[in-house]
Design a protein around this motif. Structure first.
Motif, mmCIF file in Angstrom:
data_model
loop_
_atom_site.group_PDB
_atom_site.id
_atom_site.type_symbol
_atom_site.label_atom_id
_atom_site.label_comp_id
_atom_site.label_asym_id
_atom_site.label_seq_id
_atom_site.Cartn_x
_atom_site.Cartn_y
_atom_site.Cartn_z
ATOM 1 N N UNK A 21 0.824 -1.200 0.000
ATOM 2 C CA UNK A 21 0.000 0.000 0.000
ATOM 3 C C UNK A 21 0.858 1.249 0.000
ATOM 4 N N UNK A 22 0.214 2.361 0.253
ATOM 5 C CA UNK A 22 0.898 3.645 0.275
ATOM 6 C C UNK A 22 1.135 4.062 1.723
ATOM 7 N N UNK A 23 2.290 4.689 1.975
ATOM 8 C CA UNK A 23 2.644 5.065 3.345
ATOM 9 C C UNK A 23 3.288 6.443 3.391
ATOM 10 N N UNK A 55 4.714 1.248 10.226
ATOM 11 C CA UNK A 55 4.472 2.227 9.180
ATOM 12 C C UNK A 55 3.193 2.992 9.457
ATOM 13 N N UNK A 56 3.143 4.195 8.900
ATOM 14 C CA UNK A 56 1.943 5.019 8.930
ATOM 15 C C UNK A 56 1.459 5.091 7.491
ATOM 16 N N UNK A 57 0.242 4.577 7.253
ATOM 17 C CA UNK A 57 -0.247 4.536 5.879
ATOM 18 C C UNK A 57 -0.760 5.902 5.422
ATOM 19 N N UNK A 58 -1.255 5.959 4.196
ATOM 20 C CA UNK A 58 -1.693 7.228 3.628
ATOM 21 C C UNK A 58 -2.971 7.765 4.269
ATOM 22 N N UNK A 59 -3.595 6.961 5.139
ATOM 23 C CA UNK A 59 -4.779 7.407 5.891
ATOM 24 C C UNK A 59 -4.418 7.715 7.346
ATOM 25 N N UNK A 60 -3.118 7.823 7.634
ATOM 26 C CA UNK A 60 -2.579 8.109 8.966
ATOM 27 C C UNK A 60 -2.858 7.009 9.991
ATOM 28 N N UNK A 61 -3.073 5.780 9.509
ATOM 29 C CA UNK A 61 -3.266 4.629 10.376
ATOM 30 C C UNK A 61 -1.918 3.938 10.576
ATOM 31 N N UNK A 62 -1.674 3.455 11.791
ATOM 32 C CA UNK A 62 -0.414 2.796 12.112
ATOM 33 C C UNK A 62 -0.547 1.277 11.955
ATOM 34 N N UNK A 63 0.503 0.644 11.434
ATOM 35 C CA UNK A 63 0.548 -0.802 11.249
ATOM 36 C C UNK A 63 1.914 -1.305 11.720
#
Length: 94
Positions: A21-23, A55-63
């Motif tokens: 995905x995008x990060x 990582x922090x994705x393009x929706x500002x969610x952390x994984x």
């Protein structure tokens, strides 16, 4: 978010894809210590040790992902994280 502040990330284990995905930002357990990668980072190739990729994705969610030995390759806002074993450790609550 302005253009250029996102990078494409692919995390792959030897036997399966882990995440794609995008990060906005990624932290990896490099052999030299924890390394942060942001969009437009200079090209880099580095070995990884066992640890956690966050990582922090393009929706500002952390994984978070538990990974074993492998490497990262970053160039032209594309980050590839190739590891022997990898699994989702924790994902953001929706």
């Amino acid at each position: 978010m302005a253009s250029g502040e996102i990078m494409q990330v692919n995390i792959v284990a030897a036997d399966h894809p882990v995440w794609s995905g995008k990060a906005q930002a990624v932290m990896v357990p490099a052999l030299e210590g924890s390394m942060g990668i942001l969009p437009n980072h200079e090209p880099v190739l580095s070995l990884l040790e066992q640890g956690t990729v966050t990582l922090t994705d393009d929706q500002s969610q952390s994984h978070s992902f538990e990974v074993s030995d492998g490497f990262i390759s970053f160039d032209s806002n594309k980050l590839t994280i190739a590891v022997e074993h990898g699994q989702v450790k924790d994902s953001a609550k929706q």
